[in-house]
Enzyme design. Structure first.
Site, PDB file in Angstrom:
ATOM      1  CD  GLN A 125       0.114   1.232   3.196  1.00  0.00           C
ATOM      2  OE1 GLN A 125       0.042   2.304   2.607  1.00  0.00           O
ATOM      3  NE2 GLN A 125       1.076   0.948   4.341  1.00  0.00           N
ATOM      4  CB  SER A 128       1.444   7.826   4.739  1.00  0.00           C
ATOM      5  OG  SER A 128       0.377   7.242   5.593  1.00  0.00           O
ATOM      6  CD  GLU A 243      -6.049  -0.752   6.295  1.00  0.00           C
ATOM      7  OE1 GLU A 243      -6.417   0.376   5.678  1.00  0.00           O
ATOM      8  OE2 GLU A 243      -4.677  -0.903   6.698  1.00  0.00           O
ATOM      9  CG  ASN A 369      -6.814   2.924  17.789  1.00  0.00           C
ATOM     10  OD1 ASN A 369      -6.728   2.873  16.381  1.00  0.00           O
ATOM     11  ND2 ASN A 369      -6.880   2.444  18.555  1.00  0.00           N
ATOM     12  CD  GLU A 370      -5.208   9.241  19.049  1.00  0.00           C
ATOM     13  OE1 GLU A 370      -4.604   8.386  18.036  1.00  0.00           O
ATOM     14  OE2 GLU A 370      -4.664   8.736  20.197  1.00  0.00           O
TER      15      GLU A 370
END
Lengths: 386, 337
Positions: A125, A128, A243, A369-370
């Site tokens: 992948q 980013s 995902e 997770n934020e």
């Protein structure tokens, strides 16, 4: 409600178990996130594919078994319980393939899926960028229209196993006049072509599991665009939701970790004490909670309900559970917890410290997770964005 | 493997939900707090008309022979409404136990009345002699020294206790352990009582899930409405994350409760472990959600005049009722370690 497995589901489980028992390598392979381990893992992936286990839920024409989602979960439970190697084809089979099934052309599916599942062509992948992490829509890499295709330029980063892979996929800006998530297109591109430089980056645990990808006018043909031009954001979001939702980390993995933790506790319970005993029980219970949550989700999916942002809850739960479970293991190991892989005195070959470091990535990758908690609050609970 | 309720089960839930919405608003809970139980008792009669009280009785006894799986969603709704009534004691546990372990005489006297919703049953397992709603109920089913007793409340001494949740009308029960109130002795009382304990724990877990959902609803609504710094507090990430965490705790407890209900309904061998898992997670979730809801509300949540406290206190009471987390964790630990 019927929480028993059907006869055919049980038969499927038995078939998985028998095959895995006969074929899982006796000696653990080197880490799949190292160059040496990667090729060892590919050998294993080929064996899996040739026996029809590489992607059980896929149509048979691409090498799958048309297994149901429940059967897929059963396969995963058996796979990790058998101690089978982690999947280095993961980011192809479980991230790119679902996108191809939803948006890909017949030609793309024919060309890409079988070699992907067999590990003949390996996929990384490339989401980013240096300045686009949680805020993926801030990405700057571009694709410029040329005769018969596109020229890609820019930089991608944190690309898992890209140092060893053949191909990658990601988003590129095709209409610079449009802002943020508009004007992006989903591309597949080669990692060994002219204009591509891949630089491996050592992760926290020392493996070269990450890579940066530099692209300078790399040619990609129209055949390697997924979905419509400038519609890449929607295409990519479909992938990230699968995902987080299910396919990235099925319950079987954590049930196996909990079982190994119970085994560790059994061997060292004298030094563990009651507080750690409670934590071991908790680890087992959390894995059970995740398992039943997942069966409930899968039933909803099989009834064609959309699970949408619920997948964010899933991701937060398993990633934080995984960290806790490893922390408990390290507490049981005590003073020797610092011993790394291959240290002569390491308990379980230092795999708990290794696993702990890997677990620490869970709350970060696939959307921190934020960000997941923002999604839960806004899209599930309906709290206002601003 | 199919993890979903039937349309009938959901319809029953909706019926109970509508009755409670209409007849058990927070004022009814508040009245019970002040010692006025008429409103809560009127709900009992209305729900009896829907057949809810007879759900778990056999068809011969005039019931519907339904299972824990049919009952779990309605019980969740009673938690959502914080309805102060011994519904778990009576319907989930008492009636099936009376039918299985009652003498002919006991059954004749109490079963039809219970099925029709005319009487209320409360339970007192070994070591659990502090009982909610004892004074306002009609029949006590109790376990003493491994034996089961069925005692008319007129023969029970109830010494008032005081729950932090006043609406529970708590009392310490005692009675003469004589042969007259003994239940059938020609059966395996141990097995029946242990099943009864699991049913009570599961019923309590279902109520806890409902309590969580209500507290979270309140907190989310408050976060949308309450403005500070010129915007709803729910726009603040710190508030969002608190509520997201609350939702996660709640939603991972829920399938465990449903699965335990299925295990009880099908007499699955893993039922005791499943019930313990459900009780632990439902109790933890309710207490966690309570804490988050209080913090999101701020000072108003920290008052008696605002409704939240009634749900919080019920959560504290039920999280430890019918086996606290330590008890159930130990039961699981013995299984898996």
């Amino acid at each position: 409600m019927d929480l028993d497995f059907t006869e055919s589901e049980n038969a499927f489980r038995q078939e998985c178990r028998d095959w895995l028992e006969a074929h899982v390598p006796r000696e653990p392979l080197a880490s799949g996130d190292t160059r040496e381990g990667f090729s060892q893992h590919l050998e294993w992936e080929r064996k899996l594919f040739d026996a029809g286990w590489a992607a059980v839920s896929w149509p048979t024409q691409y090498g799958g078994r048309e297994a149901s989602l429940v059967e897929w979960l059963i396969f995963e439970e058996e796979y990790y319980l058998a101690g089978a190697p982690n999947r280095v084809t993961q980011n192809g089979i479980f991230l790119l393939a679902p996108t191809l099934f939803e948006f890909g052309t017949e030609e793309q599916k024919e060309r890409i899926l079988r070699p992907m599942a067999r590990g003949d062509v390996t996929w990384a992948q490339a989401w980013s960028e240096p300045n686009a992490g949680s805020d993926l829509a801030a990405l700057k890499s571009t694709a410029r229209r040329v005769d018969g295709g596109w020229r890609l330029s820019g930089q991608k980063t944190w690309s898992t196993r890209a140092a060893f892979c053949d191909m990658a996929y990601g988003l590129f800006r095709t209409d610079p006049a449009q802002a943020r998530h508009r004007g992006l297109t989903y591309f597949m591109f080669p990692l060994h072509a002219e204009g591509v430089t891949v630089r491996g980056v050592d992760r926290l645990d020392g493996d070269e599991g990450f890579a940066e990808i530099f692209l300078e006018d790399v040619f990609v043909s129209d055949a390697d665009v997924i979905g419509e031009t400038n519609e890449g954001w929607g295409v990519a979001m479909a992938t990230t939701s699968s995902e987080r939702g299910l396919s990235l980390r099925s319950p079987g993995r954590f049930m196996a970790t909990a079982a190994r933790l119970i085994d560790l506790h059994r061997r060292y319970q004298d030094r563990a004490g009651p507080a750690l005993r409670d934590e071991v029980i908790r680890a087992w219970m959390d894995a059970q909670a995740y398992r039943w949550f997942t069966f409930q989700t899968v039933t909803r999916m099989m009834q064609e309900e959309s699970i949408g942002a619920d997948s964010s809850m899933n991701k937060v739960f398993w990633s934080e559970m995984d960290v806790r479970t490893h922390e408990t293991a390290l507490s049981i190991i005590g003073a020797l917890q610092e011993l790394d892989e291959r240290a002569p005195s390491a308990i379980d070959d230092g795999q708990w410290m290794k696993g702990f470091q890997f677990a620490l990535a869970g709350p970060i990758y696939a959307g921190t997770n934020e960000i997941q908690r923002n999604i839960i609050a806004e899209r599930v609970l309906g709290l206002p964005r601003k | 493997m199919r993890f979903a309720f039937t349309d009938d089960q959901k319809m029953l839930r909706d019926t109970v939900r509508e009755v409670l919405q209409r007849e058990c608003p927070p004022e009814v809970v508040r009245a019970a707090w002040e010692g006025r139980h008429e409103g809560a008792k009127a709900v009992w009669s209305t729900l009896a008309e829907t057949g809810l009280m007879g759900m778990t009785a056999s068809e011969e006894a005039g019931g519907m022979a339904m299972t824990a799986l049919d009952l779990v969603l309605p019980l969740e709704e009673t938690g959502y409404a914080a309805w102060p009534a011994p519904i778990v004691d009576t319907v989930a546990v008492g009636i099936p136990l009376l039918e299985a372990a009652g003498t002919e005489e006991q059954k004749e006297r109490w079963l039809p009345a219970a099925v029709a919703g005319r009487i209320r049953i409360v339970l007192s397992f070994e070591g659990q002699d502090v009982v909610a709603h004892a004074a306002s109920s009609d029949l006590l089913i109790a376990e003493r020294d491994g034996a089961a007793f069925c005692v008319p409340m007129a023969e029970v001494t109830v010494v008032p206790e005081q729950s932090v949740d006043r609406s529970r009308d708590l009392g310490r029960v005692s009675f003469d352990v004589g042969p007259r109130s003994r239940m059938r002795q020609d059966i395996d009382a141990g097995a029946l009582l242990s099943l009864a304990r699991d049913r009570a724990a599961l019923g309590t877990a279902a109520r806890l899930i409902g309590l969580s959902r209500r507290m979270l609803d309140m907190a989310v609504q408050y976060a949308k409405d309450r403005e500070q710094f010129g915007k709803p507090i729910g726009t603040q990430q710190a508030v969002k994350h608190r509520l997201a965490n609350a939702l996660i705790e709640q939603e991972f407890a829920r399938p465990l409760v449903y699965r335990a209900a299925w295990c009880l309904a099908t007499s699955a061998p893993e039922a005791p472990t499943a019930v313990s898992l459900a009780k632990i997670y439902a109790g933890q979730a309710a207490q966690f959600v309570a804490k988050q809801a209080l913090q999101v509300h701020g000072a108003i949540g920290y008052t008696i005049e605002y409704d939240l406290h009634m749900w919080m206190k019920r959560a504290w009471a039920l999280a430890a009722a019918h086996g606290d987390a330590a008890h159930h964790r130990e039961r699981i630990g013995r299984q898996i370690l």
